[in-house]
Design an enzyme around this catalytic site. Sequence first.
Site, mmCIF file in Angstrom:
data_model
loop_
_atom_site.group_PDB
_atom_site.id
_atom_site.type_symbol
_atom_site.label_atom_id
_atom_site.label_comp_id
_atom_site.label_asym_id
_atom_site.label_seq_id
_atom_site.Cartn_x
_atom_site.Cartn_y
_atom_site.Cartn_z
ATOM 1 N N LYS A 1 -27.522 -16.153 8.248
ATOM 2 C CA LYS A 1 -27.012 -16.460 9.512
ATOM 3 C C LYS A 1 -26.555 -17.953 9.485
ATOM 4 C CE LYS A 1 -26.697 -14.790 14.532
ATOM 5 N NZ LYS A 1 -28.219 -14.147 15.646
ATOM 6 N N SER B 1 -26.428 -10.732 18.398
ATOM 7 C CA SER B 1 -25.569 -12.378 17.959
ATOM 8 C C SER B 1 -25.812 -11.795 15.961
ATOM 9 C CB SER B 1 -25.731 -12.858 18.551
ATOM 10 O OG SER B 1 -26.833 -13.508 17.796
ATOM 11 N N SER C 1 -30.652 -9.462 19.436
ATOM 12 C CA SER C 1 -29.836 -10.079 18.185
ATOM 13 C C SER C 1 -29.814 -8.802 17.006
ATOM 14 C CB SER C 1 -29.578 -11.064 18.281
ATOM 15 O OG SER C 1 -28.989 -12.056 19.620
#
Length: 457
Positions: free
Chosen positions: A68, A144, A168
């Site tokens: 990420k 996310s 997330s």
Amino acid sequence: MTAMNGRPNQSAVARLETALARIRLLEAKNVFTGVFADSARWEAEAADRRAAAGSPRGPLDGRIVSVKALFDVAGTVTSAGSAVLRRLPPAVEDAEVVKLLRAAGAIVIGKTQMTEFAFSALGTNPHDGTPGNPRDPLRAPGGSSSGAVVSVINGIADIAIGSDTGGSIRIPAALSGAVGFKPTSGFVPNVGAFSLSSSLDTIGPIGSNVADCFIADQVLSGQSTPSRLRSAPPGTFRLIVARGRLFDRCEPEVLDAFEDAIERLRSGGLRIEDGSIEASLDRVAGIDRIGTFPSIEVGATLRGLGLSSLDGVDPKTRVRIEAGAAILGTDYVRMVRLRKAAIQFFEQSFGNNEVSVLPTTPIRAPLLSSVEEDATFHEYNGLVLRNPRVANMLDCPSVSLPLPVDSLPIGLMLVGRRNSDRRLLEIASRIEAMLGPQPQGSPTRCRIGKASANASK
């Protein structure tokens, strides 16, 4: 394709070149914020040499992994999905989890897209673009860790590493059709990761199956001698369906798929009973009435990075940060104390061989066009966060499994007792096997019935 021992049949170099080619396709638009083609090729070549010599570093050696955009990677800027952080200097060293991945022989292919500061759950990003849901590109992928889940489902990465502060990892897994695992806090180091909430942040994997998440978690948690995942025998654990407010506002398709799965598991010999975690939810609600940890703590992170203004921040994100700035220090201390008590209360309410089960999210992936307006965005954002965030607030391991539906993906969430991470994954492995495989075919071509196509309009 993989061999019987779980290792890929193709060479790492060949699989990497296929992955790099897929990144250039339209389906991969907005999935990556950076691609490390040169270093990944070097890592793939090294993995193939170790495989030829019969000396692999473990089950993650030669596997392709995405990370990420909130993780430090030496020589790159850690933007965390935000335009205002692009002005920061490049990181001087890798985040701890990236170091662990490289040491285990993983091929780190690139950084994946995310929502700004990891502070929303639908996967939208007005700065860098939003990756479409891999099952229907007109819909939200979940966040996310949005690019993370798409990188796995589109066959670019074997495993994606994301963060989970309120769901997330598990939300995109549920909305896009993958497996996502959130560990108990403290097992995986957060050093070198942008912090949304120092109280709630956890780091974990998204994969195509529980076994891959287990392998990744062992590496991330620093286990020097990885063990093999063994599915829990059916008679050794009990599932507690957490009936109550977390089933409110569920779409009929979500409820039907969930109840079908529960009946299939019960018919397969699992011990399942209805239960309640309402007393613990009352304690979480008491904290929420004061404030939320991410709203308060991300402000401290940004100030520590030298940001004195929120100019340039997405208004949907900015309003939540500004709400946290209004919380008094004394109230924040109360929140910390109330959460500690809530964690202890919940931990004492069940054992390592008991698992709470419920829908990961009450809705399926909404159309991106339906969440453009602020009011609708915040409504759906709150809905998809509602169930997963409980495990963050109560510091429990949790995993989302995709249900075998031939329509928009739906997730089934397991919540285990604090620190029972390995046991939870063993139970998840058994449930995964009993539920059966996901519908096959191109991710963007799964059949969407009339009810699904109209969902969340």
